[in-house]
Design a protein around this motif. Structure first.
Motif, short mmCIF file in Angstrom:
data_model
loop_
_atom_site.label_atom_id
_atom_site.label_comp_id
_atom_site.label_asym_id
_atom_site.label_seq_id
_atom_site.Cartn_x
_atom_site.Cartn_y
_atom_site.Cartn_z
N CYS A 58 -0.12 -2.84 -3.04
CA CYS A 58 0.05 -3.54 -1.76
C CYS A 58 -1.31 -3.93 -1.19
O CYS A 58 -2.31 -3.25 -1.41
CB CYS A 58 0.80 -2.65 -0.78
SG CYS A 58 2.54 -2.37 -1.23
N PRO A 59 -1.36 -5.02 -0.40
CA PRO A 59 -2.65 -5.50 0.12
C PRO A 59 -3.28 -4.57 1.15
O PRO A 59 -4.50 -4.55 1.30
CB PRO A 59 -2.29 -6.86 0.74
CG PRO A 59 -0.84 -6.77 1.05
CD PRO A 59 -0.25 -5.91 -0.01
N TYR A 60 -2.47 -3.81 1.88
CA TYR A 60 -3.00 -2.93 2.92
C TYR A 60 -2.66 -1.47 2.65
O TYR A 60 -3.51 -0.66 2.33
CB TYR A 60 -2.51 -3.39 4.30
CG TYR A 60 -2.85 -4.84 4.57
CD1 TYR A 60 -4.17 -5.23 4.79
CD2 TYR A 60 -1.86 -5.82 4.57
CE1 TYR A 60 -4.50 -6.56 5.01
CE2 TYR A 60 -2.18 -7.15 4.79
CZ TYR A 60 -3.50 -7.51 5.01
OH TYR A 60 -3.81 -8.82 5.23
N ARG A 61 -1.41 -1.11 2.77
CA ARG A 61 -0.99 0.26 2.52
C ARG A 61 0.52 0.28 2.29
O ARG A 61 1.20 -0.75 2.40
CB ARG A 61 -1.37 1.18 3.67
CG ARG A 61 -0.90 0.72 5.05
CD ARG A 61 -0.88 1.86 6.04
NE ARG A 61 0.19 2.80 5.72
CZ ARG A 61 0.40 3.92 6.40
NH1 ARG A 61 -0.43 4.27 7.39
NH2 ARG A 61 1.39 4.72 6.09
N CYS A 62 1.03 1.45 1.97
CA CYS A 62 2.47 1.59 1.72
C CYS A 62 3.23 1.66 3.04
O CYS A 62 2.68 2.01 4.09
CB CYS A 62 2.75 2.87 0.93
SG CYS A 62 1.96 2.96 -0.69
#
Length: 407
Positions: free
Chosen positions: A301-305
């Protein structure tokens, strides 16, 4: 009441017939022009249509939307809500018939909606029905070969087929392109050409994927001398890049006309739907925002889960772990630090012991049990025998020696 079923901005009423006073009049008390509000249709405007853009007007009679349905809706009138699957119904099913599995999204009918592909129908052709252009347009007695013919969903490529794109004669270069509407991570593109000209008209073929229109800065496929003997029609170009515009160009002369053409029957640009990844877009990733796209290959994922998920691909549910002791769960430290409960293995303790092993750290061998019945089932947690133990042994897994006291 006057019924028109037409579109327009100006209403004009005229008269050229004399009355008894030998004059012509237009004598009106009120003129009311009835129109269904945006998003409604039908005789009394009571039916709803959910179009792709909130400002799109659907057809006042059929409810058909001009550019397709809004997300989550399908049907001729775009008013049938699509079923969902996955944790908290996060994903939209794209089955054409039947139902989709609530966990995986796999369609019971094995049929996808038009424009969708793959075993779970999560691989989208994002070029389908999008805006297109070409450098020129060929015309003959069968009509003009428009650029949008290459994104109409029709992959027929027989030699006499007349709904393929075709640039005009007498050109020294030719090009065709499609605007995907937004930037996508483009993994592969499938191209169908006319059988009659697939060999000679693809000499000089080049393909570009760019963020800006017709800049031709990022070649996905350099110049190609297409050989139909070695490649089937409907060949795939692998790109693994990001872009909004797909452009196909050619500058090689075609024999015997000495012209350059781009002659395409269909161009399909495959992209995994948001929240899916993998070769067939069947793996799920639960990113922080439901609109975040994970990496199409790794699922990262680009940021976090999303809350409650962990792992490189954000698809391990924290509550599915079998940690020996309480352990924090987020994208950076979702591993079970103190190890797993008996019967489980892996960093996140979600994998059962390998066949033939059980217990703590999955190191106890099922073959060492003393079960009375051979080939009995071996429980991954405690290795319990499905029946009695051999004489002299006891315990769930029949591994403890039992010595009887003399009378």
């Amino acid at each position: 009441m006057v019924y028109c079923n037409s579109a327009g901005r100006y209403i004009t009423i005229t008269n050229d017939k004399y009355t008894l006073q030998t004059s012509v009049f237009v004598n009106l008390c009120e003129v009311e022009v009835y129109v269904c509000s945006v998003g409604t249709f039908g005789p009394d405007c009571a039916s709803l249509c959910y179009c792709q853009s909130p400002g799109d007007r659907c057809h006042p009679v059929t409810g058909q939307c001009p550019y397709g349905c809004a997300v989550e809706f399908t049907g001729t009138s775009c008013n049938i809500k699509q079923p969902r699957f996955g944790y908290n119904d996060r994903y939209i099913c794209h089955c054409d018939e039947g139902y989709c599995d609530t966990n995986t999204g796999v369609c019971s009918s094995r049929k996808c909606e038009k424009g969708w592909y793959g075993s779970s129908c999560q691989k989208e052709n994002v070029a389908f029905n999008k805006n297109t252009w070409q450098s020129s347009t060929y015309s003959d007695g069968n009509g003009r070969r428009y650029s949008h013919y290459a994104v109409d969903g029709d992959t027929n490529h027989s030699k006499a087929y007349n709904t393929c794109t075709h640039t005009a004669d007498g050109r020294t270069n030719a090009s065709w392109g499609v605007d995907l509407g937004q930037s996508y991570p483009v993994a592969n593109i499938k191209i169908y050409a006319r059988d009659l000209h697939i060999t000679n008209r693809f000499k000089g073929f080049r393909l570009f994927v760019d963020e800006r229109n017709q800049t031709n800065q990022s070649p996905c496929r350099p110049e190609d001398n297409y050989d139909s003997k070695n490649k089937p029609n409907g060949f795939v170009v692998n790109c693994n890049t990001t872009g909004k515009y797909i452009t196909i160009t050619n500058d090689k002369t075609n024999e015997p006309t000495n012209s350059v053409y781009v002659n395409l029957c269909e161009v399909e640009v495959y992209v995994c739907s948001v929240g899916t990844f993998g070769p067939d877009c069947t793996s799920l990733c639960y990113c922080q925002s439901s609109g975040d796209r994970c990496d199409p290959v790794t699922g990262q994922c680009p940021y976090r889960c999303a809350d409650g998920f962990t792992g490189t691909s954000c698809n391990i549910k924290c509550t599915d772990r079998n940690c020996r002791a309480p352990s924090a769960c987020h994208i950076n430290n979702g591993e079970c630090k103190a190890g797993c409960h008996p019967g489980w293995m892996g960093d996140y303790c979600t994998q059962k012991c390998q066949p033939g092993f059980y217990g703590n750290q999955c190191i106890q061998s099922c073959d060492n049990r003393k079960c009375s019945r051979q080939n009995t089932e071996c429980n991954n947690i405690n290795g319990s025998c499905n029946g009695d133990c051999l004489p002299g042994y006891k315990g769930l897994d029949c591994s403890r020696i039992f010595i009887m006291s003399p009378c």
